[in-house]
Scaffold this active site. Structure first.
Site, PDB file in Angstrom:
ATOM      1  N   SER A 118       1.478   6.956  -5.417  1.00 16.15           N
ATOM      2  CA  SER A 118       3.032   7.588  -5.161  1.00 16.15           C
ATOM      3  C   SER A 118       3.179   8.284  -3.955  1.00 16.15           C
ATOM      4  O   SER A 118       2.796   8.145  -2.800  1.00 16.15           O
ATOM      5  CB  SER A 118       3.802   7.877  -6.515  1.00 16.15           C
ATOM      6  OG  SER A 118       4.934   7.510  -6.684  1.00 16.15           O
ATOM      7  N   ASP A 146      -2.061   6.354   8.675  1.00 20.71           N
ATOM      8  CA  ASP A 146      -1.692   6.072   9.480  1.00 20.71           C
ATOM      9  C   ASP A 146      -1.255   5.848  11.130  1.00 20.71           C
ATOM     10  O   ASP A 146      -0.788   5.621  12.062  1.00 20.71           O
ATOM     11  CB  ASP A 146      -0.734   4.538   9.209  1.00 20.71           C
ATOM     12  CG  ASP A 146      -1.023   3.836   7.730  1.00 20.71           C
ATOM     13  OD1 ASP A 146      -2.236   3.917   7.848  1.00 20.71           O
ATOM     14  OD2 ASP A 146      -0.215   3.150   7.194  1.00 20.71           O
ATOM     15  N   LYS A 165      -1.008   3.672  -5.655  1.00 19.28           N
ATOM     16  CA  LYS A 165       0.067   2.847  -6.334  1.00 19.28           C
ATOM     17  C   LYS A 165       0.855   2.943  -5.785  1.00 19.28           C
ATOM     18  O   LYS A 165       2.138   3.885  -5.122  1.00 19.28           O
ATOM     19  CB  LYS A 165       1.058   4.165  -7.611  1.00 19.28           C
ATOM     20  CG  LYS A 165       2.004   3.817  -8.073  1.00 19.28           C
ATOM     21  CD  LYS A 165       2.536   4.894  -9.029  1.00 19.28           C
ATOM     22  CE  LYS A 165       3.714   5.071  -9.940  1.00 19.28           C
ATOM     23  NZ  LYS A 165       4.877   4.525  -8.501  1.00 19.28           N
TER      24      LYS A 165
END
Length: 559
Positions: free
Chosen positions: A296, A307, A321
């Site tokens: 999460s 990223d 998640k």
């Protein structure tokens, strides 16, 4: 009373049907309304005609749980009595007072397994291994941990008297008068400088104040000229408030950087999250430690930094998640924590590993196969994938726990020796300098009764399997049996020899347990960090700017 229950529940059913009808297809609406009507009729018939009384609270909670089990495990109902648990999850604070200690059950009795640093139990002098034999006037010597825990809880500021039996001391029966305190779980239980120049932060959950706690640690690092690189440990961090993840990311990324998008059922509800502050460390080499327990908000933090090629991820694949929950008020002080959106990190990928909308015939949910995941690209063009958690840039093999160590832990052999050591030694060196010496390890071995260890002895099993197979295949001649008999004493497991062979593995756990007796959870953590493979790999890659840039694709772009 029956009529009142029926009317109340009927009203709830009608209200639910009305809400559902606003947002779903006609066919779906008809199905929902039909089933609600059927369920309503069943409730009425049972209340009016069932031969015995029906326990409505239990029945309705079971029905609610069954209905929610058809969606995802993060959509949960909290009754008025259960809201305390949700408060603890989101704030780290408890609605009750207590002594601040973990309690374990063993042999039908309850023991102190670990006082929390600074909590009333630790301040009063309770120790790990103390058997709780009385709470106020109640005899607890043969009482389970759940019952004892209830007795220990109460309003903060109220007194409780605890009598314990302490092993390995002369005066074993001790009584403590303790004032219950307000308990909190810190989200940043430890931070410090390791290996001379690496700022290390352990972040265990994302609570309402996690951003400011991380910032406090980072400001200390900022003021320390020795800190040249930073490691944030998100292993075992199951997440929490996504806003806190965004806040923490703001310490390392330019102000205004997009780090997250959430999308619900209605595409118009898409929400974009950007960093809002000037970063404390826009350029410092950064590593994030993750594992299968990182989920999460942990994956938002680690995934955004991966990223954007801002940090190197080290460890093992994260949980996966990618769902966002929100709370909705319900009648009678209930709450529904419901999944309202999916989140997408900067590359555009969704890292959700399980698709709860498509279940197997048996109701189970499968993990997305790697072959069905999609390729995305980081800021510098590196390939990353969706659909199965975050794959670290450097994968660590955590290894396997040996059967011997497993039994030493589960049978409390290590716990008991640490209790004995702490009750016969007033102090140890600080946690970074404390080591299991030959003298300590030999004493530990001498406290082990070989007959009490029932661990899987692999060589013994293989010899037995060899004999059984030879007999089944017709090869167990007198000569073969004689050969096996001669091998048996040479290859049979010897407990003390196994303890020596597995010393480094066992000594690690033993050192953590002993250090925790003096320095609590931080002592345990520090002992583990001394031989932590992921931390060592992080220090190595962060110290090599060229290798770090290569890994993050920066040299490829000429940065």
């Amino acid at each position: 009373m029956k009529k009142t229950i029926i009317c109340i529940f009927s009203g709830l059913l009608l209200a639910t049907a009305a809400v559902v009808a606003q947002s779903t297809s006609p066919g779906h609406d008809v199905s929902v309304s039909r089933n609600l009507s059927t369920f309503n009729a069943i409730v009425k018939e049972l209340e009016l005609n069932y031969v015995d009384s029906v326990r409505p609270d239990e029945a309705f909670e079971a029905a609610i749980e069954a209905y929610l089990s058809t969606v995802d495990p993060y959509t949960e109902y909290y009754s008025a009595d259960d809201r305390t648990e949700l408060t603890k999850i989101t704030t780290g604070q408890y609605d009750y007072g207590g002594i601040g200690s973990y309690i374990m059950q063993r042999d039908g009795s309850s023991y102190i397994s670990g006082p929390m640093e600074g909590a009333p139990a630790a301040m009063a002098g309770l120790r790990s291994g103390d058997k709780i034999i009385r709470v106020d006037s109640v005899d607890t010597s043969n009482m389970g941990s759940s019952e004892v825990t209830k007795l220990l809880r109460g309003l903060a500021g109220t007194p409780v008297q605890i009598t314990v039996k302490r092993p390995f001391v002369a005066d074993s029966i001790l009584t403590f008068d303790i004032i219950r305190g307000k308990l909190t779980d810190p989200s940043v239980p430890y931070w410090g400088v390791v290996d001379g120049n690496t700022g290390y932060i352990q972040l265990t959950k994302f609570l309402a104040d996690s951003g400011q706690d991380v910032a406090a640690a980072l400001k200390e690092f900022k003021a320390n000229p020795d800190v040249k690189q930073i490691v944030i440990d998100l292993r075992g961090n199951g997440g929490g408030l996504l806003e806190q993840a965004v806040d923490i990311l703001g310490n390392f990324l330019p102000k205004g950087t997009e780090v997250l998008r959430t999308r619900g059922k209605d595409k118009s509800t898409e929400k974009i999250y950007k960093t809002t502050k000037t970063p404390l460390f826009p350029d410092i080499p950064l590593a994030i430690l993750i594992d299968g327990g990182s989920a999460s908000a942990s994956e938002i933090t680690a995934g955004a930094l991966q990223d954007l090629d801002r940090a190197v991820l080290i460890g093992s694949r994260s949980f996966g998640k990618g769902l966002v929950q929100s709370t909705r008020p319900l009648p009678f002080d209930g709450l529904l924590k419901v999944t309202v959106a999916k989140y997408y990190i900067p590359s555009g990928r969704l890292i959700q590993a399980l698709d709860y909308s498509h279940r197997n015939p048996d109701g189970s949910v499968a993990r997305t196969p790697d072959s069905l995941t999609n390729v995305y690209h980081t800021l510098n063009g590196r390939e990353v994938r969706d659909g199965g958690g975050l794959i670290p840039d450097i994968t660590i093999d955590w290894g396997k726990v040996s059967p011997l160590l497993y039994n030493l832990v589960t049978d409390n052999k290590i716990f008991d020796y640490a209790t004995k050591y702490a009750n016969t030694h007033d102090s140890i060196e600080n946690a970074w300098n404390f080591d299991i010496t030959d003298e300590i390890y030999e004493d530990f071995k001498n406290n082990i009764d070989p007959a009490s260890l029932k661990y899987d002895k692999i060589l013994d099993q293989l010899l037995k399997q060899l004999q059984e197979t030879a007999e089944a295949e017709g090869y167990l001649t007198e000569e073969a049996q004689s050969a096996i008999d001669s091998l048996s004493p040479l290859l049979s497991n010897n407990v003390y020899q196994d303890l020596d062979n597995k010393r480094s593995e066992i000594a690690q756990y033993l050192g953590e347990e002993i250090a925790s007796r003096y320095y609590y959870d931080n002592g345990r953590l520090i002992q583990s960090l001394k031989t932590d493979k992921a931390l060592q790999e992080a220090i190595k890659i962060l110290s090599d700017q060229q290798a770090l840039n290569d890994m993050l694709g920066k040299n490829k772009k000429g940065k």
